[in-house]
Design a protein around this motif. Structure first.
Motif, PDB file in Angstrom:
ATOM      1  N   TYR A  82     -54.172  13.937   0.076  1.00  0.00           N
ATOM      2  CA  TYR A  82     -52.903  14.550   0.441  1.00  0.00           C
ATOM      3  C   TYR A  82     -52.939  15.072   1.882  1.00  0.00           C
ATOM      4  CZ  TYR A  82     -48.870  17.688   0.210  1.00  0.00           C
ATOM      5  OH  TYR A  82     -47.675  18.328   0.456  1.00  0.00           O
ATOM      6  N   VAL A  83     -54.038  15.748   2.233  1.00  0.00           N
ATOM      7  CA  VAL A  83     -54.175  16.275   3.592  1.00  0.00           C
ATOM      8  C   VAL A  83     -54.266  15.133   4.599  1.00  0.00           C
ATOM      9  CG1 VAL A  83     -55.675  17.600   5.133  1.00  0.00           C
ATOM     10  CG2 VAL A  83     -55.215  18.445   2.822  1.00  0.00           C
ATOM     11  N   TRP A  84     -54.978  14.065   4.238  1.00  0.00           N
ATOM     12  CA  TRP A  84     -55.097  12.927   5.147  1.00  0.00           C
ATOM     13  C   TRP A  84     -53.744  12.264   5.377  1.00  0.00           C
ATOM     14  CZ3 TRP A  84     -57.506  11.055   8.965  1.00  0.00           C
ATOM     15  CH2 TRP A  84     -57.452   9.703   9.300  1.00  0.00           C
ATOM     16  N   ASP A  85     -52.946  12.145   4.309  1.00  0.00           N
ATOM     17  CA  ASP A  85     -51.605  11.583   4.456  1.00  0.00           C
ATOM     18  C   ASP A  85     -50.743  12.470   5.352  1.00  0.00           C
ATOM     19  OD1 ASP A  85     -52.258   9.464   2.837  1.00  0.00           O
ATOM     20  OD2 ASP A  85     -51.425  10.355   1.011  1.00  0.00           O
ATOM     21  N   LYS A  88     -51.836  11.838   8.944  1.00  0.00           N
ATOM     22  CA  LYS A  88     -51.348  10.564   9.485  1.00  0.00           C
ATOM     23  C   LYS A  88     -49.876  10.651   9.876  1.00  0.00           C
ATOM     24  CE  LYS A  88     -52.768   8.024   6.038  1.00  0.00           C
ATOM     25  NZ  LYS A  88     -53.024   6.817   5.194  1.00  0.00           N
ATOM     26  N   ARG A  89     -49.103  11.416   9.118  1.00  0.00           N
ATOM     27  CA  ARG A  89     -47.687  11.587   9.465  1.00  0.00           C
ATOM     28  C   ARG A  89     -47.525  12.439  10.710  1.00  0.00           C
ATOM     29  NH1 ARG A  89     -47.243  12.297   3.813  1.00  0.00           N
ATOM     30  NH2 ARG A  89     -47.131  14.564   4.107  1.00  0.00           N
ATOM     31  N   ASP A  90     -48.329  13.507  10.772  1.00  0.00           N
ATOM     32  CA  ASP A  90     -48.246  14.442  11.899  1.00  0.00           C
ATOM     33  C   ASP A  90     -49.572  15.188  11.967  1.00  0.00           C
ATOM     34  OD1 ASP A  90     -47.818  16.418  13.731  1.00  0.00           O
ATOM     35  OD2 ASP A  90     -45.992  17.200  12.827  1.00  0.00           O
ATOM     36  N   PRO A  94     -51.176  19.538   8.737  1.00  0.00           N
ATOM     37  CA  PRO A  94     -52.138  20.286   7.917  1.00  0.00           C
ATOM     38  C   PRO A  94     -52.399  21.698   8.435  1.00  0.00           C
ATOM     39  CG  PRO A  94     -52.922  18.062   8.291  1.00  0.00           C
ATOM     40  CD  PRO A  94     -51.743  18.256   9.196  1.00  0.00           C
ATOM     41  N   PHE A  95     -52.422  21.846   9.757  1.00  0.00           N
ATOM     42  CA  PHE A  95     -52.666  23.168  10.335  1.00  0.00           C
ATOM     43  C   PHE A  95     -51.469  24.095  10.107  1.00  0.00           C
ATOM     44  CE2 PHE A  95     -55.217  20.153  12.758  1.00  0.00           C
ATOM     45  CZ  PHE A  95     -56.478  20.731  12.649  1.00  0.00           C
ATOM     46  N   ARG A  96     -50.256  23.539  10.162  1.00  0.00           N
ATOM     47  CA  ARG A  96     -49.069  24.352   9.865  1.00  0.00           C
ATOM     48  C   ARG A  96     -49.069  24.788   8.405  1.00  0.00           C
ATOM     49  NH1 ARG A  96     -46.331  20.630  13.469  1.00  0.00           N
ATOM     50  NH2 ARG A  96     -45.717  19.344  11.677  1.00  0.00           N
ATOM     51  N   ALA A  97     -49.476  23.872   7.506  1.00  0.00           N
ATOM     52  CA  ALA A  97     -49.539  24.212   6.087  1.00  0.00           C
ATOM     53  C   ALA A  97     -50.574  25.314   5.836  1.00  0.00           C
ATOM     54  CB  ALA A  97     -49.870  22.969   5.258  1.00  0.00           C
ATOM     55  N   TYR A  98     -51.728  25.198   6.493  1.00  0.00           N
ATOM     56  CA  TYR A  98     -52.762  26.233   6.355  1.00  0.00           C
ATOM     57  C   TYR A  98     -52.250  27.567   6.883  1.00  0.00           C
ATOM     58  CZ  TYR A  98     -57.312  28.532   6.730  1.00  0.00           C
ATOM     59  OH  TYR A  98     -58.360  29.415   6.606  1.00  0.00           O
ATOM     60  N   TRP A  99     -51.543  27.529   8.001  1.00  0.00           N
ATOM     61  CA  TRP A  99     -50.987  28.755   8.595  1.00  0.00           C
ATOM     62  C   TRP A  99     -50.028  29.431   7.628  1.00  0.00           C
ATOM     63  CZ3 TRP A  99     -51.450  31.663  13.055  1.00  0.00           C
ATOM     64  CH2 TRP A  99     -50.408  32.553  13.321  1.00  0.00           C
TER      65      TRP A  99
END
Length: 668
Positions: A82-85, A88-90, A94-99
């Motif tokens: 999921y994180v890899w997908d 690949k999109r942006d 992943p960093f925004r989601a973690y934030w």
């Protein structure tokens, strides 16, 4: 209740209706079977139950290990993909989601780690800049210089108890906003504080820390409960709650470690800037003034943002507490639950408060007196060298934080085992360091071994009791008193921090190790005897059980909250609370409750208790199933019977189900 159709409902509508006698027609039996699978997933989620409906902790040992390992590995692969997908999109997604998920929730602990853990570092800087005040005490009162640390910890204790109570009384968002405001005021005072004399400045500095500490103390119960309760509603929320609740809390809590790292880096940079690029003492008062005021001033900016964010962006902090209070018909503080906490869960309170106390003797002992231990590793180290060693220790601690982040929700490791292992390693490390103290101070390999032991103890402190104690202090208790219990446990922890702060002034270096070492054994003991293992346990099960306990009828609950695996040794062996555990009866109870959740929206006018039921757990397919399968009259009577039994208004009647429903769900 309006329910949007989905594919399974459409499939259901296209089948033939039931026969007039209530049994299913031959052509509709396959559809009923499909709906039984939907109900089965609602009752027995695949992350906790086998396909035949057996709870994972009820499996034989070998099968239990296989189930837990397979589930953990599958979930890990799913998340990596999921994180890899996302990446690949942006690449920034992943960093925004973690934030959003962890950083925003734990930002209060970030600034707490940034500000409060700088006090020990600044004391060394002040001793170099103002030796007649901070070292020889010629112009400053020694008691007031020492009181700087005491006032900081006392302020935290006050905040933990006060805001912990307010969080359950007024609400989580009120506590979060109040903490941000108090810390903002305290950070402004710390940045601009001064006095007509050095002694007057020390006094003002100490009281500013006390005020700031009150806000910091409130961050513990508020951040802990906010992270715990952020993903409880809805089927996907309950899945995240079961699988990642510990990670959600630890991910927020480890921001404290990042705060310490950032502060240490800022102090080093400021010192080099204001000391003309040099790192050697002596440091002038001007350098010390500029360094400490700039690093506190940067924190003021973050505190302004934190207050704004909590006032205008946090909207769901009180959702679970409000639902729980409405269901229990409580408008203010739940005094009845507080009394029950002291009588029913006193053992858990000993575990959470006692383990936090033992942990903070280690944690704050090594933080407050880090310069002492680094002085053993590197005799005669300058201030900058001491800060550099401290930065290495913080980096090692972050590794421990993140390993706890990864393994805290593993069903075979989880909370209780992680805390015991961490305490055991700290105990052994301090024991060997104390026994071989003089041998380990020899230059070369021995002193390198001492350095390794010092850093390794920090690693196991984070990958163990420091993270776990913060989590279980709220997780082990029901929502209506969760903040109070967390605040009390945290306050006991800060009493543990106060012990080394006072006593280490009167102990030599070796005696410090001998003194701290037994608290590792104490932590192992209280964890083994009184701490339950709540790894993988749905918070809703805690609330189901507590509702029966609060009504004085714990025997009406038969679910997994009283499974032997989720109880402490004391609850299991001495109190025997698992004797009411009955998976078959719990299956019937949960089918009934699913039916009540759906029907409550339809019969709200005839039964006021239905107004405050959370309906998010009912998926469209489950709602459609009950809409088609269960007679309204029976559902109404069933809810009335259930409510009367919980309230003590009458004995529960025998459960009678429609023949079609019994046939459909009998194999679950």
């Amino acid at each position: 209740m309006s329910v949007a159709p989905d594919d399974s409902i459409q499939e259901y509508r296209e089948t033939k209706p039931a026969l007039s006698d209530g049994s299913a027609s031959p052509d509709s039996r396959s559809t009923v079977a499909n709906h039984s699978d939907l109900i089965k997933e609602a009752l027995y989620p695949s992350d906790s139950y086998t396909p035949d409906g057996t709870y994972w902790a009820d499996l034989p040992t070998a099968q239990r290990w296989k189930f837990a390992t397979t589930q953990f590995n599958q979930e890990s692969r799913r998340e990596v993909k999921y994180v890899w997908d996302m990446f690949k999109r942006d690449p920034m997604q992943p960093f925004r989601a973690y934030w959003r998920k962890y950083v925003l929730t734990g930002m209060g602990l970030f600034v707490e780690g940034y500000v409060l853990f700088s006090i020990g570092n600044l004391s060394a800087l002040f001793s170099s800049a103002w030796p007649r005040c901070w070292k020889t005490f010629a112009v400053c009162d020694e008691n007031w210089v020492n009181a700087v640390t005491y006032l900081e910890i006392l302020g935290i204790i006050v905040g933990q108890c006060l805001v912990g109570y307010e969080g359950d009384w007024i609400g989580r968002k009120f506590g979060l906003c109040q903490d941000a405001l108090v810390m903002l005021i305290g950070s402004i005072l710390l940045t601009g504080v001064w006095g007509t004399s050095l002694n007057g400045w020390v006094i003002a500095y100490g009281w500013s820390l006390f005020i700031y500490g009150i806000g910091v103390g409130g961050e513990y119960p508020m951040t802990g409960t906010k992270a715990l309760e952020s993903n409880v509603f809805g089927p996907e929320g309950t899945r995240d709650d079961r699988l990642h609740r510990g990670r959600n809390v630890v991910g927020s809590f480890l921001m404290q470690g990042w705060g310490q790292v950032f502060n240490q880096c800022v102090l080093l940079i400021c010192l080099m800037i204001f000391h003309s690029g040099k790192t050697n003492p002596p440091f002038s008062p001007r350098t010390a003034q500029a360094t400490y005021r700039v690093q506190f001033g940067l924190a003021v900016i973050v505190h302004f943002w934190l207050l704004y964010h909590r006032l205008y962006k946090v909207h769901d902090a009180d959702a679970l507490l409000s639902t729980t209070k409405k269901r229990q018909n409580v408008s203010g503080y739940d005094v009845h639950s507080l009394r029950l906490l002291m009588s029913h869960y006193w053992g858990r309170l000993i575990a959470t408060a006692g383990s936090w106390f033992a942990n903070d003797v280690f944690f704050y002992g090594t933080k407050v007196f880090s310069s002492t231990f680094i002085g053993i590793i590197h005799p005669g180290a300058s201030l900058v060298v001491t800060w550099e060693y401290n930065l290495i220790n913080l980096a090692v601690s972050l590794c421990g934080y993140y390993l706890a982040f990864v393994f805290i929700d593993h069903k075979l490791y989880g909370r209780r085992k992680m805390q015991q292992v961490g305490f055991a390693f700290d105990f052994l490390i301090y024991l060997f360091a104390a026994i071989f103290f003089h041998q380990l101070r020899v230059k070369g390999a021995p002193i390198a071994a001492f350095q390794f032991m010092y850093h390794f103890s920090s690693f196991w402190n984070q990958f163990g009791p420091n993270c776990v104690s913060f989590l279980v202090a709220g997780e082990s208790f029901p929502a209506s008193i969760r903040s109070t219990a967390h605040g009390f446990s945290a306050a006991c922890g800060k009493l543990g921090a106060l012990v080394p702060t006072v006593l280490f002034h009167y102990l030599d270096d070796r005696s410090k190790l001998w003194f701290a070492m037994p608290f590792g054994a104490l932590g192992v003991f209280v964890t083994a005897v009184w701490l339950p293992d709540t790894t993988g346990l749905d918070l809703r099960e805690q609330e189901r059980y507590w509702r029966c306990v609060r009504a004085g009828k714990p025997e009406l609950y038969h679910g997994i909250a009283i499974h032997p695996h989720h109880l402490s040794w004391y609850e299991r062996v001495v109190l025997k609370r698992h004797r009411f555990y009955d998976p078959v009866q719990d299956r019937l109870d949960r089918i009934d409750e699913l039916r009540v959740l759906y029907e409550s929206s339809l019969i709200a006018e005839s039964d006021e208790s239905a107004h405050d039921v959370d309906h998010s757990y009912i998926t469209p397919s489950v709602a459609e199933y009950f809409r088609r399968e269960a007679p309204a009259e029976e559902r109404i009577q069933r809810q009335i019977t259930k409510e009367r039994a919980i309230r003590g208004e009458g004995a529960p009647t025998e459960k009678v189900y429609p023949s079609r429903l019994e046939d459909t769900l009998g194999g679950i």
